[in-house]
Design a protein around this motif. Structure first.
Motif, PDB file in Angstrom:
ATOM      1  N   LEU A   1      10.261 -20.031  -5.156  1.00  0.00           N
ATOM      2  CA  LEU A   1       9.151 -21.098  -5.606  1.00  0.00           C
ATOM      3  C   LEU A   1       9.610 -22.637  -4.978  1.00  0.00           C
ATOM      4  O   LEU A   1      10.490 -22.667  -4.527  1.00  0.00           O
ATOM      5  CB  LEU A   1       9.565 -21.290  -7.174  1.00  0.00           C
ATOM      6  CG  LEU A   1       9.755 -19.997  -8.138  1.00  0.00           C
ATOM      7  CD1 LEU A   1       9.703 -20.355  -9.395  1.00  0.00           C
ATOM      8  CD2 LEU A   1       8.133 -19.493  -7.929  1.00  0.00           C
ATOM      9  N   PRO A   2       8.383 -23.359  -4.565  1.00  0.00           N
ATOM     10  CA  PRO A   2       8.418 -24.674  -4.187  1.00  0.00           C
ATOM     11  C   PRO A   2       8.734 -25.816  -5.262  1.00  0.00           C
ATOM     12  O   PRO A   2       8.767 -26.765  -4.913  1.00  0.00           O
ATOM     13  CB  PRO A   2       7.212 -24.803  -3.804  1.00  0.00           C
ATOM     14  CG  PRO A   2       6.172 -24.067  -4.783  1.00  0.00           C
ATOM     15  CD  PRO A   2       7.178 -22.911  -5.102  1.00  0.00           C
ATOM     16  N   CYS A   3       9.130 -25.276  -6.317  1.00  0.00           N
ATOM     17  CA  CYS A   3       9.145 -26.229  -7.734  1.00  0.00           C
ATOM     18  C   CYS A   3      10.566 -25.667  -8.562  1.00  0.00           C
ATOM     19  O   CYS A   3      11.335 -24.473  -7.927  1.00  0.00           O
ATOM     20  CB  CYS A   3       8.061 -26.266  -8.572  1.00  0.00           C
ATOM     21  SG  CYS A   3       7.610 -24.598  -8.980  1.00  0.00           S
ATOM     22  N   GLY A   4      10.756 -26.222  -9.609  1.00  0.00           N
ATOM     23  CA  GLY A   4      11.994 -25.706 -10.490  1.00  0.00           C
ATOM     24  C   GLY A   4      11.566 -24.561 -10.877  1.00  0.00           C
ATOM     25  O   GLY A   4      10.612 -24.253 -11.237  1.00  0.00           O
ATOM     26  N   ILE A   5      12.404 -23.730 -11.144  1.00  0.00           N
ATOM     27  CA  ILE A   5      12.300 -22.263 -12.001  1.00  0.00           C
ATOM     28  C   ILE A   5      11.671 -22.535 -13.216  1.00  0.00           C
ATOM     29  O   ILE A   5      10.867 -21.432 -13.643  1.00  0.00           O
ATOM     30  CB  ILE A   5      13.438 -21.493 -11.837  1.00  0.00           C
ATOM     31  CG1 ILE A   5      13.940 -21.052 -10.417  1.00  0.00           C
ATOM     32  CG2 ILE A   5      13.322 -20.381 -12.976  1.00  0.00           C
ATOM     33  CD1 ILE A   5      15.213 -20.197 -10.500  1.00  0.00           C
ATOM     34  N   ASP A   6      11.735 -23.589 -14.063  1.00  0.00           N
ATOM     35  CA  ASP A   6      11.160 -23.560 -15.248  1.00  0.00           C
ATOM     36  C   ASP A   6       9.683 -23.955 -15.183  1.00  0.00           C
ATOM     37  O   ASP A   6       8.865 -23.880 -16.040  1.00  0.00           O
ATOM     38  CB  ASP A   6      11.879 -24.784 -15.953  1.00  0.00           C
ATOM     39  CG  ASP A   6      11.813 -25.985 -15.249  1.00  0.00           C
ATOM     40  OD1 ASP A   6      11.952 -26.077 -13.953  1.00  0.00           O
ATOM     41  OD2 ASP A   6      11.611 -27.225 -16.131  1.00  0.00           O
ATOM     42  N   ILE A   7       9.130 -24.327 -13.818  1.00  0.00           N
ATOM     43  CA  ILE A   7       7.625 -24.483 -13.875  1.00  0.00           C
ATOM     44  C   ILE A   7       6.923 -23.698 -13.191  1.00  0.00           C
ATOM     45  O   ILE A   7       7.367 -22.867 -12.451  1.00  0.00           O
ATOM     46  CB  ILE A   7       7.403 -25.716 -12.794  1.00  0.00           C
ATOM     47  CG1 ILE A   7       8.153 -27.193 -13.535  1.00  0.00           C
ATOM     48  CG2 ILE A   7       6.228 -26.191 -12.374  1.00  0.00           C
ATOM     49  CD1 ILE A   7       8.318 -28.327 -12.463  1.00  0.00           C
TER      50      ILE A   7
ATOM     51  N   PHE B   1      11.659 -29.927 -11.177  1.00  0.00           N
ATOM     52  CA  PHE B   1      11.021 -30.652 -10.106  1.00  0.00           C
ATOM     53  C   PHE B   1       9.708 -29.804  -9.671  1.00  0.00           C
ATOM     54  O   PHE B   1       9.440 -28.892  -9.762  1.00  0.00           O
ATOM     55  CB  PHE B   1      12.093 -30.115  -9.035  1.00  0.00           C
ATOM     56  CG  PHE B   1      11.594 -30.682  -7.302  1.00  0.00           C
ATOM     57  CD1 PHE B   1      11.958 -31.741  -7.007  1.00  0.00           C
ATOM     58  CD2 PHE B   1      10.817 -29.742  -6.776  1.00  0.00           C
ATOM     59  CE1 PHE B   1      11.515 -32.169  -5.777  1.00  0.00           C
ATOM     60  CE2 PHE B   1      10.052 -30.350  -5.419  1.00  0.00           C
ATOM     61  CZ  PHE B   1      10.768 -31.534  -5.086  1.00  0.00           C
ATOM     62  N   CYS B   2       8.629 -30.717  -9.485  1.00  0.00           N
ATOM     63  CA  CYS B   2       7.423 -30.694  -9.108  1.00  0.00           C
ATOM     64  C   CYS B   2       7.433 -30.191  -7.686  1.00  0.00           C
ATOM     65  O   CYS B   2       7.597 -30.949  -6.875  1.00  0.00           O
ATOM     66  CB  CYS B   2       6.384 -31.439  -9.849  1.00  0.00           C
ATOM     67  SG  CYS B   2       6.455 -31.603 -11.361  1.00  0.00           S
TER      68      CYS B   2
ATOM     69  N   SER C   1       8.334 -29.482   0.162  1.00  0.00           N
ATOM     70  CA  SER C   1       9.003 -28.450  -0.558  1.00  0.00           C
ATOM     71  C   SER C   1       8.447 -27.054  -0.604  1.00  0.00           C
ATOM     72  O   SER C   1       9.199 -26.004  -0.508  1.00  0.00           O
ATOM     73  CB  SER C   1       8.911 -28.792  -2.070  1.00  0.00           C
ATOM     74  OG  SER C   1       7.940 -28.435  -2.931  1.00  0.00           O
ATOM     75  N   PHE C   2       7.059 -27.041  -0.095  1.00  0.00           N
ATOM     76  CA  PHE C   2       6.465 -25.798   0.381  1.00  0.00           C
ATOM     77  C   PHE C   2       6.950 -25.240   1.745  1.00  0.00           C
ATOM     78  O   PHE C   2       7.342 -23.960   1.962  1.00  0.00           O
ATOM     79  CB  PHE C   2       4.964 -26.032   0.470  1.00  0.00           C
ATOM     80  CG  PHE C   2       4.337 -26.442  -0.522  1.00  0.00           C
ATOM     81  CD1 PHE C   2       4.196 -25.129  -1.570  1.00  0.00           C
ATOM     82  CD2 PHE C   2       3.623 -27.562  -1.032  1.00  0.00           C
ATOM     83  CE1 PHE C   2       3.518 -25.294  -2.770  1.00  0.00           C
ATOM     84  CE2 PHE C   2       3.031 -27.455  -2.459  1.00  0.00           C
ATOM     85  CZ  PHE C   2       2.943 -26.498  -3.074  1.00  0.00           C
ATOM     86  N   VAL C   3       7.568 -26.202   2.429  1.00  0.00           N
ATOM     87  CA  VAL C   3       8.039 -25.963   3.944  1.00  0.00           C
ATOM     88  C   VAL C   3       9.442 -25.497   3.657  1.00  0.00           C
ATOM     89  O   VAL C   3       9.942 -24.315   4.054  1.00  0.00           O
ATOM     90  CB  VAL C   3       7.997 -27.342   4.678  1.00  0.00           C
ATOM     91  CG1 VAL C   3       8.884 -26.945   6.026  1.00  0.00           C
ATOM     92  CG2 VAL C   3       6.648 -27.703   5.037  1.00  0.00           C
TER      93      VAL C   3
END
Length: 258
Positions: free
Chosen positions: A90-96, A123-124, A129-131
């Motif tokens: 994921l490019p974000c937190g696992i909770d999102i 974290f959004c 974060s995609f990279v």
């Protein structure tokens, strides 16, 4: 959410080994043969169909599918593999749950497969974060399969990572004027073409008796052009997701597979 404590050898190929890696799910999947699959968020019907068959065949023969949890090729790869034999980075937190359209898919992977992220809870996703996510996806796989990609697409950043890591890259045979990025890779002899799914699976599977892939039950149901109400009654969660991902179209109250 937990922190991965043991070193993951595959990640030593990254520019910098992750300082922290969060997970939720089955870490045993990391021990399997893994293949990373990436590609366009708006793939053609052909690319979706072949990636679904490919990921399903690999999964049925013991190979774990790694992808980025995004719309399009990523979602098709995860779904084809089945939630118990796939890793979503994921490019974000696992909770999102991002993208929201893949909420149910990611929830299933959390319960049965494995979610990984380099980012704290809350974290959004951001452009950078995609990279970061893409590098991790590529590093985990023994090889990289690119389902479909235009030359100027973000998917080609994943290809750059694979080239730096000296990983083999495989692509689908595409028509002229489509998937310009993968066609260029073939032209420049930087990628190999998958002409036969069984032959490709044999390279990575220890299983001598290959199991043929089965079409997704929902898509198979929709090939008979059921009414929207019929599909909604049988697959209440799948209809909305498939419409948003471009797998089906609703015309005059009936469903058509694209």
């Amino acid at each position: 959410m937990h922190i991965v404590k043991n070193e993951i050898p595959e990640l030593l190929s990254m520019k910098s080994y992750p300082s922290r890696l969060f997970y939720d799910g089955n870490l045993e999947l990391l021990k399997r043969t893994k293949i990373s699959i990436v590609g366009s968020r708006k793939p053609t019907k052909y690319s979706r169909e072949i990636i679904q068959k490919l990921s399903s065949a690999l999964s049925k023969n013991g190979v774990c599918i790694v992808s980025g949890g995004a719309m399009g090729i990523d979602a098709v790869a995860h779904a084809g593999a089945g939630s118990s034999n796939t890793i979503a980075v994921l490019p974000c937190g696992i909770d999102i749950r991002y993208p929201a359209v893949n909420k149910n898919l990611l929830n299933d992977i959390q319960k049965n497969g494995l979610l990984l992220s380099q980012f704290e809870e809350g974290f959004c996703a951001t452009p950078w974060s995609f990279v970061v996510r893409n590098e991790l996806v590529v590093a985990l796989g023994d090889v990289l399969v690119v389902g479909e990609a235009e030359i100027d697409s973000g998917t080609m950043r994943s290809v750059e990572f694979a080239l730096k890591m000296k990983k083999e890259i495989f692509v689908l045979p595409q028509r002229l004027g489509e998937s310009s990025g993968t066609n260029l890779l073939v032209k420049e002899q930087r990628a190999k073409v998958i002409y036969d799914i069984d032959e490709f699976v044999t390279k990575f599977s220890a299983n001598k008796n290959l199991q043929s892939p089965k079409m997704d039950d929902f898509i198979e149901f929709c090939t008979a052009n059921p009414t929207y109400d019929e599909a909604l009654a049988k697959y209440p969660q799948k209809v909305f997701e498939a419409e948003l991902s471009g797998e089906i179209e609703i015309i005059g109250g009936k469903i058509f597979v694209l």
